[in-house]
Design an enzyme around this catalytic site. Structure first.
Site, PDB file in Angstrom:
ATOM      1  N   GLY A 218      -4.924  15.477  -9.797  1.00  0.00           N
ATOM      2  CA  GLY A 218      -3.954  14.947 -10.751  1.00  0.00           C
ATOM      3  C   GLY A 218      -3.557  13.552 -10.349  1.00  0.00           C
ATOM      4  CG  PHE A 220       0.223   9.473  -6.682  1.00  0.00           C
ATOM      5  CD1 PHE A 220       0.233   8.291  -7.387  1.00  0.00           C
ATOM      6  CD2 PHE A 220      -0.553   9.552  -5.517  1.00  0.00           C
ATOM      7  CE1 PHE A 220      -0.501   7.185  -6.966  1.00  0.00           C
ATOM      8  CE2 PHE A 220      -1.299   8.453  -5.088  1.00  0.00           C
ATOM      9  CZ  PHE A 220      -1.273   7.271  -5.819  1.00  0.00           C
ATOM     10  CG  HIS A 238      -1.505  -0.226   1.732  1.00  0.00           C
ATOM     11  ND1 HIS A 238      -2.328  -0.806   2.679  1.00  0.00           N
ATOM     12  CD2 HIS A 238      -2.226   0.794   1.197  1.00  0.00           C
ATOM     13  CE1 HIS A 238      -3.487  -0.172   2.711  1.00  0.00           C
ATOM     14  NE2 HIS A 238      -3.448   0.801   1.842  1.00  0.00           N
TER      15      HIS A 238
HETATM   16  C1  SAM Z   1      -6.053   3.893   0.404  1.00  0.00           C
HETATM   17  S1  SAM Z   1      -6.486   5.513  -0.054  1.00  0.00           S
HETATM   18  C2  SAM Z   1      -5.689   6.454   1.216  1.00  0.00           C
HETATM   19  C3  SAM Z   1      -6.309   7.787   1.393  1.00  0.00           C
HETATM   20  C4  SAM Z   1      -5.696   8.631   2.505  1.00  0.00           C
HETATM   21  N1  SAM Z   1      -4.300   8.931   2.282  1.00  0.00           N
HETATM   22  C5  SAM Z   1      -5.890   7.931   3.843  1.00  0.00           C
HETATM   23  O1  SAM Z   1      -4.974   7.300   4.344  1.00  0.00           O
HETATM   24  O2  SAM Z   1      -6.997   7.999   4.355  1.00  0.00           O
HETATM   25  C6  SAM Z   1      -5.482   5.839  -1.466  1.00  0.00           C
HETATM   26  C7  SAM Z   1      -5.746   7.188  -2.098  1.00  0.00           C
HETATM   27  O3  SAM Z   1      -4.909   7.297  -3.254  1.00  0.00           O
HETATM   28  C8  SAM Z   1      -5.642   7.965  -4.247  1.00  0.00           C
HETATM   29  N2  SAM Z   1      -5.072   7.686  -5.574  1.00  0.00           N
HETATM   30  C9  SAM Z   1      -5.135   6.529  -6.291  1.00  0.00           C
HETATM   31  N3  SAM Z   1      -4.486   6.653  -7.447  1.00  0.00           N
HETATM   32  C10 SAM Z   1      -3.999   7.922  -7.481  1.00  0.00           C
HETATM   33  C11 SAM Z   1      -3.205   8.651  -8.416  1.00  0.00           C
HETATM   34  N4  SAM Z   1      -2.800   8.081  -9.551  1.00  0.00           N
HETATM   35  N5  SAM Z   1      -2.867   9.928  -8.124  1.00  0.00           N
HETATM   36  C12 SAM Z   1      -3.285  10.510  -6.957  1.00  0.00           C
HETATM   37  N6  SAM Z   1      -4.023   9.863  -6.016  1.00  0.00           N
HETATM   38  C13 SAM Z   1      -4.375   8.586  -6.276  1.00  0.00           C
HETATM   39  C14 SAM Z   1      -7.037   7.410  -4.082  1.00  0.00           C
HETATM   40  O4  SAM Z   1      -8.022   8.187  -4.701  1.00  0.00           O
HETATM   41  C15 SAM Z   1      -7.169   7.360  -2.580  1.00  0.00           C
HETATM   42  O5  SAM Z   1      -7.719   8.546  -2.061  1.00  0.00           O
END
Ligand code: SAM
Length: 328
Positions: A218, A220, A238
Site C-alpha cells: 500500500g 503510506f 529524507h
Molecule cells: C530509500 S528506501 C528505504 C528502504 C528501507 N526502509 C531501508 O532503509 O533500506 C524508501 C522506501 O520507501 C518506499 N516507498 C516509496 N513510496 C512509498 C509509499 N507511497 N508507500 C509505501 N512505501 C513507499 C520505497 O519503495 C522504498 O522501499
C-alpha cells in the site's frame, strides 16, 4: 589561486567522464561479459554487438582507470577495482547504484539547474513521472534500487540492534521497508516479536510471508497497517518534503498502538559532512526530499502530533536512531 585549486576544479568539471565510462561499461554488458570470462576486444565486440574501434578505445580508458587489465596477448580481465562493479558479490550494491546512475540519476542531475529555478525535482520534469512510478515501469531499476537498500540494511542491522532494545513481544511495522531484510534481522534476534513489512505493491509483490512476518502492500500516504508497537521508518523521510513527511508521520501516529514508538533512522546533515551534503542535493534533484538535522526531524514530529524522546547514534557514518512517541 593555487595550482592545487586549478587541479581540483578541472577534476570537478571533468568528473562526468569517469561516471559515463562506468555507466557505459555496465549498460553495454561489458563488465558482466568480462566477468564471465577474460577475452580479447574482438571477441567482446562480437559477443556484445559493439563497434570494435569504439570498444577498443573504451577499454583503453578503463585500463587507464585501472578497472581492467590487458595482457600482452590482448586478453582483457577485470582488475580488483573493476571487480567491485560485478553484479554479484562484494560490489553488488555499487554496481546496482551504477545502473541507477545510468538509468535515472544522470538525467536528473543533468537538469539540476531546472531544480534551482523551480525548486521541484528535475527527475519529474525529465521523466514526466516520479522516481517510484519510473521504477514501477522499469522492474530492473526497481530491483537495482532494492539491491542497494538491502545491502545497506545488512550493514546497519547490527548497529541498530546494539543501540536499541525492542520490547520482546512487540509487533514491529517496517514502513517503506523494502524487501524486509532489516525487519527479518530484528525478528531473528527477538523470537517472540511479530513483524509487518509495508511497502509499495511493486516492491513487496515477490516477498514471501513467513512465520511472524506478514507482508502488506500500500501507500503510506493513504494508511499504515494498524496494530504496531514499533514503527520503523528507515531512510524514508529524507525522500520527501516537509509536508509529505508530516502526512506519513500522521498516518503512522493514526495506526500506532497508543503506547507505541516510532523509530526514525536517518543520517543527519552537518556543514562538514560532504557525503551527506551531496546526498541532500540528490534528494532535491531526484525525489524532492532533503537531508535534515535532528531539530528539523523534531519539528516534523511535533507537526504530526508526535514528540522526539531519544536520539542514539548507531555507528559512525550510519543512520542515527530517533525514537518518538505520540504527544501526550
Ligand atoms: C530509500 S528506501 C528505504 C528502504 C528501507 N526502509 C531501508 O532503509 O533500506 C524508501 C522506501 O520507501 C518506499 N516507498 C516509496 N513510496 C512509498 C509509499 N507511497 N508507500 C509505501 N512505501 C513507499 C520505497 O519503495 C522504498 O522501499
Amino acid at each position: 589561486m593555487s595550482s592545487q585549486d586549478l587541479e581540483r576544479v578541472v577534476d570537478m568539471v571533468n568528473g562526468y567522464r569517469q561516471t559515463c565510462l562506468l555507466v557505459a561499461a555496465a549498460q553495454t554488458g561489458l563488465i558482466d561479459r568480462v566477468d564471465a570470462g577474460a577475452a580479447d576486444a574482438e571477441t567482446l565486440a562480437q559477443d556484445l554487438n559493439l563497434n570494435l574501434n569504439a570498444l577498443q578505445r573504451l577499454l583503453r580508458a578503463l585500463q587507464s582507470l585501472e578497472l581492467v587489465t590487458r595482457e600482452p596477448s590482448g586478453i582483457i580481465s577485470l582488475s580488483p577495482a573493476g571487480q567491485l562493479l560485478r553484479k554479484e558479490g562484494f560490489g553488488a550494491g555499487l554496481r546496482a547504484w551504477t545502473d541507477l546512475v545510468g538509468g535515472e540519476y544522470l538525467r536528473a542531475w543533468g537538469s539540476l539547474s531546472d531544480t534551482l529555478k523551480t525548486g521541484e525535482p528535475a527527475f519529474e520534469r525529465e521523466f514526466g513521472m516520479t522516481v517510484w512510478e519510473h521504477r514501477r515501469l522499469h522492474p530492473a531499476l526497481n530491483e537495482s534500487f532494492q539491491r542497494v537498500t538491502s545491502g545497506e540494511q545488512r550493514r546497519t542491522l547490527s548497529g541498530i540492534l546494539r543501540s536499541y532494545t525492542f520490547p520482546t513481544d512487540a509487533c514491529l511495522v517496517d514502513v517503506g521497508g523494502g524487501h524486509g531484510g532489516l525487519l527479518l534481522g530484528i525478528l531473528k534476534k527477538y523470537p517472540q516479536a511479530q513483524g509487518i513489512l509495508f511497502d509499495l505493491p511493486q516492491v513487496v509483490q515477490e516477498v514471501q510471508a513467513q512465520e511472524r512476518f506478514r507482508v502488506v502492500s500500500g501507500s503510506f500516504f493513504e494508511a499504515v497497517p494498524k496494530g504496531g508497537d514499533i514503527h520503523l521508518l528507515k531512510h524514508v523521510l529524507h525522500n520527501w518534503d516537509d509536508s509529505q513527511c508530516v502526512s506519513i508521520l500522521g498516518n503512522c501516529r493514526e495506526a500506532l498502538n497508543s503506547d507505541g514508538k516510532i523509530l526514525i533512522l536517518e543520517n543527519l546533515i552537518t556543514d562538514d559532512d560532504q557525503a551527506q551534503i551531496m546526498m541532500d542535493i540528490h534528494m532535491m534533484a531526484v525525489l524532492g526530499g532533503r537531508e535534515r538535522t535532528v531539530e528539523e526531524y523534531s519539528g516534523l514530529l511535533t507537526q504530526a502530533g508526535l514528540e522526539l524522546v531519544t536520539t542514539q547514534p548507531t555507528r559512525a557514518g550510519a543512520p542515527v536512531l530517533m525514537e518518538a512517541k505520540i504527544r501526550s
